[in-house]
Scaffold this motif. Structure first.
Motif, PDB file in Angstrom:
ATOM      1  N   THR A 191     -10.807   2.568   6.211  1.00  0.00           N
ATOM      2  CA  THR A 191     -10.982   2.247   4.787  1.00  0.00           C
ATOM      3  C   THR A 191      -9.735   1.557   4.234  1.00  0.00           C
ATOM      4  O   THR A 191      -9.834   0.537   3.543  1.00  0.00           O
ATOM      5  N   LEU A 192      -8.576   2.102   4.544  1.00  0.00           N
ATOM      6  CA  LEU A 192      -7.331   1.508   4.030  1.00  0.00           C
ATOM      7  C   LEU A 192      -7.122   0.100   4.603  1.00  0.00           C
ATOM      8  O   LEU A 192      -6.695  -0.816   3.889  1.00  0.00           O
ATOM      9  N   ALA A 193      -7.467  -0.079   5.866  1.00  0.00           N
ATOM     10  CA  ALA A 193      -7.291  -1.397   6.489  1.00  0.00           C
ATOM     11  C   ALA A 193      -8.258  -2.419   5.884  1.00  0.00           C
ATOM     12  O   ALA A 193      -7.888  -3.564   5.628  1.00  0.00           O
ATOM     13  N   GLU A 194      -9.497  -2.003   5.649  1.00  0.00           N
ATOM     14  CA  GLU A 194     -10.474  -2.923   5.030  1.00  0.00           C
ATOM     15  C   GLU A 194     -10.012  -3.377   3.647  1.00  0.00           C
ATOM     16  O   GLU A 194     -10.099  -4.545   3.292  1.00  0.00           O
ATOM     17  N   ARG A 195      -9.546  -2.394   2.853  1.00  0.00           N
ATOM     18  CA  ARG A 195      -9.083  -2.737   1.496  1.00  0.00           C
ATOM     19  C   ARG A 195      -7.853  -3.640   1.550  1.00  0.00           C
ATOM     20  O   ARG A 195      -7.719  -4.568   0.758  1.00  0.00           O
ATOM     21  N   ALA A 196      -6.966  -3.342   2.496  1.00  0.00           N
ATOM     22  CA  ALA A 196      -5.755  -4.161   2.610  1.00  0.00           C
ATOM     23  C   ALA A 196      -6.134  -5.599   2.955  1.00  0.00           C
ATOM     24  O   ALA A 196      -5.594  -6.559   2.393  1.00  0.00           O
ATOM     25  N   LEU A 255       0.878  -1.178   0.000  1.00  0.00           N
ATOM     26  CA  LEU A 255       0.000   0.000   0.000  1.00  0.00           C
ATOM     27  C   LEU A 255       0.909   1.218   0.000  1.00  0.00           C
ATOM     28  O   LEU A 255       1.694   1.412   0.934  1.00  0.00           O
ATOM     29  N   THR A 256       0.823   2.009  -1.058  1.00  0.00           N
ATOM     30  CA  THR A 256       1.618   3.242  -1.135  1.00  0.00           C
ATOM     31  C   THR A 256       0.671   4.410  -0.893  1.00  0.00           C
ATOM     32  O   THR A 256      -0.228   4.656  -1.693  1.00  0.00           O
ATOM     33  N   VAL A 257       0.873   5.101   0.221  1.00  0.00           N
ATOM     34  CA  VAL A 257      -0.016   6.214   0.575  1.00  0.00           C
ATOM     35  C   VAL A 257       0.795   7.493   0.750  1.00  0.00           C
ATOM     36  O   VAL A 257       1.475   7.663   1.752  1.00  0.00           O
ATOM     37  N   SER A 258       0.706   8.369  -0.227  1.00  0.00           N
ATOM     38  CA  SER A 258       1.495   9.605  -0.150  1.00  0.00           C
ATOM     39  C   SER A 258       0.582  10.795  -0.433  1.00  0.00           C
ATOM     40  O   SER A 258      -0.647  10.678  -0.396  1.00  0.00           O
ATOM     41  N   GLY A 259       1.202  11.944  -0.733  1.00  0.00           N
ATOM     42  CA  GLY A 259       0.411  13.134  -1.046  1.00  0.00           C
ATOM     43  C   GLY A 259      -0.238  13.026  -2.413  1.00  0.00           C
ATOM     44  O   GLY A 259      -1.235  13.697  -2.683  1.00  0.00           O
ATOM     45  N   GLY A 260       0.307  12.190  -3.290  1.00  0.00           N
ATOM     46  CA  GLY A 260      -0.228  12.090  -4.647  1.00  0.00           C
ATOM     47  C   GLY A 260      -0.785  10.729  -5.006  1.00  0.00           C
ATOM     48  O   GLY A 260      -1.417  10.578  -6.051  1.00  0.00           O
ATOM     49  N   ALA A 305      -0.604   1.379  13.592  1.00  0.00           N
ATOM     50  CA  ALA A 305      -1.158   0.491  14.622  1.00  0.00           C
ATOM     51  C   ALA A 305      -2.250  -0.394  14.030  1.00  0.00           C
ATOM     52  O   ALA A 305      -2.328  -1.597  14.324  1.00  0.00           O
ATOM     53  N   ARG A 306      -3.091   0.192  13.164  1.00  0.00           N
ATOM     54  CA  ARG A 306      -4.181  -0.594  12.584  1.00  0.00           C
ATOM     55  C   ARG A 306      -3.650  -1.712  11.698  1.00  0.00           C
ATOM     56  O   ARG A 306      -4.127  -2.844  11.723  1.00  0.00           O
ATOM     57  N   MET A 307      -2.629  -1.395  10.892  1.00  0.00           N
ATOM     58  CA  MET A 307      -2.070  -2.404   9.998  1.00  0.00           C
ATOM     59  C   MET A 307      -1.372  -3.512  10.797  1.00  0.00           C
ATOM     60  O   MET A 307      -1.398  -4.674  10.414  1.00  0.00           O
ATOM     61  N   LYS A 308      -0.794  -3.121  11.925  1.00  0.00           N
ATOM     62  CA  LYS A 308      -0.140  -4.112  12.795  1.00  0.00           C
ATOM     63  C   LYS A 308      -1.195  -5.086  13.335  1.00  0.00           C
ATOM     64  O   LYS A 308      -0.996  -6.305  13.328  1.00  0.00           O
TER      65      LYS A 308
END
Ligand code: KG4
Ligand code: ZN
Length: 334
Positions: A248-253, A136-141, A279-282
């Protein structure tokens, strides 16, 4: 082709950080110097491209000098530089420097995609990491779910349909009266709020269960912020917004791991320095017996070590760039 364990100088100047780094074998960081221009852009509420280019010009020579730490350029095996995407004037500074150094020393150089760099941040300090893995790449763009099938071979499974997560953090932060850069400041405010005091609609996107959309909750949060009566309400909005993005990101992951059957999840890019997301991804990885890879916070935001790592693997595969390579402000690699 460079040798196994080769020493690569990485250079990054795509936005508001001038950075240079020495990385051995694509994984061992020997030095990483980052000169941030953040303070200068703060009064404008965002990065001013012309100012960014000028500051890169001033910083590039001393920053590379510091990263070299007294070593001779002859000790290097290759040079890697961000070629895009980013601000064209800013990119050109690093690229021109790298090309001049390559010409003067005879060392091979390779232009690296900045987003590929964010993916390669996961290899820093990790001798054992090998593809395939989900990233998962989460940046400004960007907000991308990508399978790293092999070095240089990617398959994107999902992405944002509108705002990137970092961009949404920045816009909501601004509406809450927080200074640039918004993301880290929103995280601090969120720590003071109650995420359940405010409700945002659940994010769902048609056609692809792995795509996300943040413009709806961003607009809702901006509207609420305009009406917020006090600091407590502002903190609640920040907390609820952050929770919604993280959920949302955790559900998709979770769904992407299920669909691919992969047991390794990497998370990188500026937003990956967010503690609630980490923490959520952990938690998710713990419950699903998945190995979690998240770079140290300093390698999540823009830095040259990740560029040196991506460059090492490219140079190692025999690739290199010609001296007439140009900056590519909208280069898409995935
Ligand atoms: O990767 P990066 O440094 O630059 C880009 O390539 O975009 O990411 C910057 C983005 C900004 O939008 C910034 O607000 C966000 O990452 N960011 C954060 C945090 N730290 C940086 N967002 C949420 N929480 C953070 N702690
Ligand atoms: Zn970046």
């Amino acid at each position: 082709m460079i040798k196994e364990g080769a020493l690569v100088l990485g250079i990054e100047s795509s936005c508001d950080e001038t950075s240079a780094s020495l990385v051995e074998g694509g994984r061992r960081v020997l030095s990483c110097v980052i000169a941030s221009q953040m303070e200068e852009h703060r009064i404008y509420g965002g990065v001013v491209p012309e100012i960014a280019s000028r500051r890169h010009v001033e910083a590039i020579v001393p920053v590379v000098g510091e990263a070299m730490g007294g070593r001779d350029f002859k000790e290097l095996d290759g040079i890697a530089v961000t070629q895009g995407p980013g601000l064209v004037g800013a990119l050109l500074v690093g690229l021109a420097y790298a090309k001049a150094l390559s010409w003067a020393t005879g060392l091979p150089f390779v232009g690296v995609n900045h987003i590929e760099g964010h993916i390669y941040a996961n290899f820093l300090g990790r001798e054992d990491l090998e593809p395939p893995f989900l990233c998962l790449t989460v940046s400004g763009g960007h907000t991308d779910f990508t399978v790293i099938k092999a070095h240089g071979s990617y398959e994107r499974l999902g992405r944002t349909r509108d705002d990137a997560a970092g961009e949404a953090f920045d816009k909501v932060a601004r509406s809450l009266g927080l200074p640039y850069p918004g993301g880290p400041n929103l995280e601090k405010l969120a720590a003071l709020g109650d995420p359940d005091a405010v409700r945002f609609a659940k994010i769902s996107v048609r056609d692809n269960p792995l795509d996300v959309s943040f413009s709806g909750i961003k607009t809702a949060a901006v509207r609420m912020a305009a009406k917020a009566a006090d600091d407590k309400e502002r903190a609640d909005i920040a907390a609820a917004f952050q929770k919604s993005v993280v959920d949302t990101l955790a559900e998709r992951a979770k769904e992407a791991l299920r669909m691919t059957g992969l047991k390794k999840l990497a998370v990188s890019g500026g937003v990956a320095s967010n503690k609630a997301l980490r923490a959520r991804m952990k938690g998710l990885c713990g419950r699903t017996s998945t190995e979690l890879i998240i770079p140290e916070a300093v390698y999540c935001t823009d830095n040259a070590a990740m560029i040196a790592s991506a460059g090492y693997f490219r140079l190692r595969s025999g690739a290199s760039s010609p001296l007439d390579a140009n900056a590519d402000p909208s280069w898409k690699v995935i």
